[in-house]
Write a protein that holds these residues in place. Sequence first.
Motif, PDB file in Angstrom:
ATOM      1  N   ARG A   1      24.700  -7.179  54.544  1.00 36.03           N
ATOM      2  CA  ARG A   1      23.469  -6.506  55.086  1.00 36.03           C
ATOM      3  C   ARG A   1      22.371  -7.268  55.614  1.00 36.03           C
ATOM      4  O   ARG A   1      21.916  -6.995  56.438  1.00 36.03           O
ATOM      5  CB  ARG A   1      23.257  -5.306  54.025  1.00 36.03           C
ATOM      6  CG  ARG A   1      22.246  -4.322  54.708  1.00 36.03           C
ATOM      7  CD  ARG A   1      21.761  -3.155  54.161  1.00 36.03           C
ATOM      8  NE  ARG A   1      20.903  -4.161  52.910  1.00 36.03           N
ATOM      9  CZ  ARG A   1      20.699  -3.514  51.857  1.00 36.03           C
ATOM     10  NH1 ARG A   1      20.511  -2.166  51.489  1.00 36.03           N
ATOM     11  NH2 ARG A   1      19.915  -4.037  50.934  1.00 36.03           N
TER      12      ARG A   1
ATOM     13  N   LEU B   1      23.216  -8.814  58.697  1.00 33.19           N
ATOM     14  CA  LEU B   1      22.973  -8.133  59.860  1.00 33.19           C
ATOM     15  C   LEU B   1      21.354  -7.587  60.320  1.00 33.19           C
ATOM     16  O   LEU B   1      20.991  -7.782  61.295  1.00 33.19           O
ATOM     17  CB  LEU B   1      23.645  -6.678  59.589  1.00 33.19           C
ATOM     18  CG  LEU B   1      23.464  -5.502  60.542  1.00 33.19           C
ATOM     19  CD1 LEU B   1      24.443  -5.983  61.946  1.00 33.19           C
ATOM     20  CD2 LEU B   1      24.203  -4.250  59.868  1.00 33.19           C
ATOM     21  N   THR B   2      20.686  -7.412  59.167  1.00 35.42           N
ATOM     22  CA  THR B   2      19.211  -7.235  59.169  1.00 35.42           C
ATOM     23  C   THR B   2      18.607  -8.369  59.893  1.00 35.42           C
ATOM     24  O   THR B   2      17.671  -8.488  60.679  1.00 35.42           O
ATOM     25  CB  THR B   2      18.807  -6.698  57.769  1.00 35.42           C
ATOM     26  OG1 THR B   2      19.306  -5.697  57.221  1.00 35.42           O
ATOM     27  CG2 THR B   2      17.128  -6.508  58.147  1.00 35.42           C
TER      28      THR B   2
ATOM     29  N   SER C   1      19.720  -8.604  63.548  1.00 30.40           N
ATOM     30  CA  SER C   1      19.092  -7.560  64.376  1.00 30.40           C
ATOM     31  C   SER C   1      17.409  -7.604  64.489  1.00 30.40           C
ATOM     32  O   SER C   1      16.937  -7.180  65.596  1.00 30.40           O
ATOM     33  CB  SER C   1      19.502  -6.062  64.186  1.00 30.40           C
ATOM     34  OG  SER C   1      19.482  -5.861  62.806  1.00 30.40           O
ATOM     35  N   ASP C   2      16.856  -7.976  63.475  1.00 35.64           N
ATOM     36  CA  ASP C   2      15.305  -8.148  63.434  1.00 35.64           C
ATOM     37  C   ASP C   2      15.083  -9.133  64.504  1.00 35.64           C
ATOM     38  O   ASP C   2      13.933  -8.983  65.196  1.00 35.64           O
ATOM     39  CB  ASP C   2      14.920  -8.376  62.234  1.00 35.64           C
ATOM     40  CG  ASP C   2      14.772  -7.235  61.209  1.00 35.64           C
ATOM     41  OD1 ASP C   2      15.177  -6.047  61.760  1.00 35.64           O
ATOM     42  OD2 ASP C   2      14.108  -7.269  60.086  1.00 35.64           O
TER      43      ASP C   2
ATOM     44  N   VAL D   1      24.164  -6.236  69.159  1.00 35.82           N
ATOM     45  CA  VAL D   1      24.551  -6.250  67.643  1.00 35.82           C
ATOM     46  C   VAL D   1      25.343  -5.242  67.286  1.00 35.82           C
ATOM     47  O   VAL D   1      24.932  -3.995  67.519  1.00 35.82           O
ATOM     48  CB  VAL D   1      23.314  -6.624  66.741  1.00 35.82           C
ATOM     49  CG1 VAL D   1      23.871  -6.864  65.430  1.00 35.82           C
ATOM     50  CG2 VAL D   1      22.602  -7.717  67.438  1.00 35.82           C
TER      51      VAL D   1
END
Lengths: 128, 183
Positions: A44, A47-48, A51-52, A64
């Motif tokens: 996680r 992914l964060t 994408s950020d 993404v």
Amino acid sequence: MKSIAELNAIRDRKKQAIDIREGGEKKYRVVVGMATCGIAAGARPVLTTISDMVQAEKLDDVIVQQTGCIGLCQFEPIVEVFEANDKKTTYCKVDASKAKEIVEQHLKRGQAVTEFMLSAADLEKAKA
Amino acid sequence: MNEISLNILDVAENSVSAGASLCEVDVLADTESDTLTVVIKDDGKGMSEEVVKKVSDPFYTTRTTRKVGMGTSLFKMAAEVTGGKFEICSALGAGTTVTAVFGLSHIDRMPLGDISSTIHTLMVMNTGLDWVYRFKFDENEFTVDTREIKEATDGVPIDDPDVSGFIRDMLRENHKECGADNL
Ligand SMILES: Nc1ncnc2c1ncn2[C@@H]1O[C@H](COP(=O)(O)OP(=O)(O)OP(=O)(O)O)[C@@H](O)[C@H]1O
Ligand SMILES: [Mg+2]
């Protein structure tokens, strides 16, 4: 508290922009494994982070996505980068700082980060 | 898993796989009853009684050769070690409701963790269904409903970078104001 009323401004801005700019071509598709194995291994924050960064740096040619278990649980978190010509790069045991590096080197400069890649030797070991 | 929010991310993905068109996630912390309750409710394809038994029983699961579920049984164990409760209510064709109650002040309760990232990921990475997220910590609460967001953005998709960024910021700010960071 933030309320969704603030979305009206975004909507108005976007509606104008969409008319001008035809939906941009995607150069990279980034896929993060988010099954139980991936999440437990730390997918996680990976992914964060990705994408950020994609959002903050306005990398419009990157999309993404997430996926389930691809059967290489011991190498999770796994990040796959697909290019327009379907070339695939698989990064393994990614953490937030490696993810940042992947965005900087691969997605922004087009240079795959060899040292984070899943090697043939790794795969052989996994099968053994 | 070392955060309840990671369990939520994992278990809510099952609702996506089950073909739900709406998934409701509640996170409710209540000091007085000393509970932290998580409810994940979907209108997906549901499970037969037999599958429900398999999913919530880790021992049953490990004995079968077929790989049936780690995710849900991890969530169950995490709740039960805190003196809490775990329940799956499901029927074929009738959707599924997973309820986990944690002892709020129990020493073995994992922190809630980065719940904003979990909810943001669920909403933005799974745009094929709608999400309703409710958070409540004592008297402070807020709700985010992707159907309302879609109405407000009028055709600009949820995963548009600006809309997605707004949702992320809204979740972070509202959680913070409601004291979620202390959970
Ligand atoms: N909300 C749901 N709706 C319908 N079926 C479900 C739901 N949740 C779980 N299931 C069923 O139970 C099975 C086990 O779920 P569980 O999360 O424990 O493991 P999994 O998703 O199969 O794999 P993983 O270990 O990667 O999570 C699922 O494969 C699915 O068949
Ligand atoms: Mg699962």
